[in-house]
Design an enzyme around this catalytic site. Structure first.
Site, PDB file in Angstrom:
ATOM      1  N   SER A 132       4.492   3.351   3.234  1.00  0.00           N
ATOM      2  CA  SER A 132       4.722   4.704   3.765  1.00  0.00           C
ATOM      3  C   SER A 132       4.028   4.903   5.107  1.00  0.00           C
ATOM      4  CB  SER A 132       4.262   5.757   2.746  1.00  0.00           C
ATOM      5  OG  SER A 132       4.721   5.427   1.454  1.00  0.00           O
ATOM      6  N   HIS A 155      10.563   4.407   2.897  1.00  0.00           N
ATOM      7  CA  HIS A 155      11.333   5.397   2.136  1.00  0.00           C
ATOM      8  C   HIS A 155      11.320   6.718   2.875  1.00  0.00           C
ATOM      9  CE1 HIS A 155       7.710   7.532   0.584  1.00  0.00           C
ATOM     10  NE2 HIS A 155       7.149   6.371   0.848  1.00  0.00           N
TER      11      HIS A 155
END
Lengths: 253, 67
Positions: A132, A155
């Protein structure tokens, strides 16, 4: 000129006393060992360490203090450390070691922007995970290395903590936040925005979710990370960058 | 605040108990925000304008200042 000499003096004086007492204690211990055992088992720290290292671990903690069970990297402590490294003339390079699950967007981006704008040489090493918001931090360094088994999860940004899309503007705001991350990543690596978003919204890679998990080699193949390696190659690269930056520039004197 | 992490929100905030207040104390000429515990004060944050203070591991967050 005066300000320069003052700076050198200040940082030289500020850094030294911290370890002074420890070194003296250590020397005494070494002398004792030599007398008693005929050998020294305490390794003396070489005086010419010119790199520093920062660990980015667990959650990157930003605007909100996380419950104590979370292992966190506190950005308000890391940022002044980067200032000290940047200003100290005896520190030539910084090794950033990442094993993080992500965290606060703005704290992560703040660390990434600080690293990116440093004059000192920087190398990042991703071990375990650089998920992330950890990825922009890894890419912010001049050279990025990932272990073969390291994973990076790409993501989309998600609503969290009771945020509800009640009006279209909330969605646009989320998109803007995500664009800040995507833009930073594409600016600091060889991946294109199109390909990055493809990876971001890919289905089938994550259980019941969208996104991609990249292992060390895949991250290099996608143009995100520069090299697959480990501690040895990271330190060697940092030393090489330091050597190159120390070399006098060509041209007329 | 937006978190961008692979850890689900419920997992991060699962054991959120009561919020412990922080106190500001002065130790060794430096100002700290600390959490009071039975063993001593746990450093939460160092307040300093000298960046080199932040390289000194004695003042790292989580360290204990024994009263």
């Amino acid at each position: 000129m005066t300000s320069e000499t003052k700076n050198d003096y200040q940082s030289g004086e500020e850094v030294q006393p911290v370890h002074d007492g420890d070194f003296r204690e250590e020397k005494k211990q070494v002398a004792k060992n030599i007398r008693q055992l005929g050998q020294s088992d305490v390794v003396e720290q070489p005086p010419d360490i010119n790199i520093h290292t920062i660990n980015i671990i667990g959650q990157i903690e930003g605007h909100m203090v996380l419950p104590p069970k979370n292992k966190t990297t506190k950005y308000e402590h890391v940022i002044p450390q980067l200032v000290a490294v940047e200003q100290n003339p005896r520190i030539k390079g910084l090794l950033v070691i990442l094993n993080t699950v992500g965290g606060d967007v703005e704290a992560g981006l703040a660390i990434a922007e600080m690293l990116e704008s440093m004059r000192k040489q920087t190398v990042s090493l991703v071990l375990g995970g650089g998920h992330s918001i950890g990825l922009p931090i890894a890419l912010a360094c001049r050279y990025s290395i990932a272990a073969e088994t390291a994973t990076m999860t790409i993501h989309p940004l998600r609503l969290s903590g009771g945020m509800i899309i009640g009006i279209p503007q909330t969605f646009e705001y989320m998109e803007k936040m995500q664009d800040r991350i995507v833009r930073f990543i594409t600016r600091h690596s060889a991946i294109s925005e199109k390909r990055y978003k493809e990876l971001m919204f890919r289905t089938g890679d994550l259980v019941r979710d969208v996104g991609s998990i990249l292992m060390g080699r895949e991250a290099v193949a996608e143009g995100l990370i520069d090299e697959v390696g480990g501690l040895g190659s990271a330190v060697a690269k940092l030393e090489e960058l330091i050597r190159l930056s120390d070399e006098p520039k060509g041209g007329l004197q | 605040m937006i978190l961008y992490t692979i850890v689900p929100w419920e997992v991060i905030f699962q054991d959120e108990g009561e919020i412990q207040p922080t106190h500001v104390v002065n130790v060794a000429g430096k100002t700290f925000s600390v959490r009071r515990t039975e063993e001593g004060d746990v450093i939460e944050r160092l307040h300093s304008t000298d960046p080199n203070d932040f390289l000194d591991t004695r003042w790292s967050p989580g360290n204990l200042i024994v009263r």
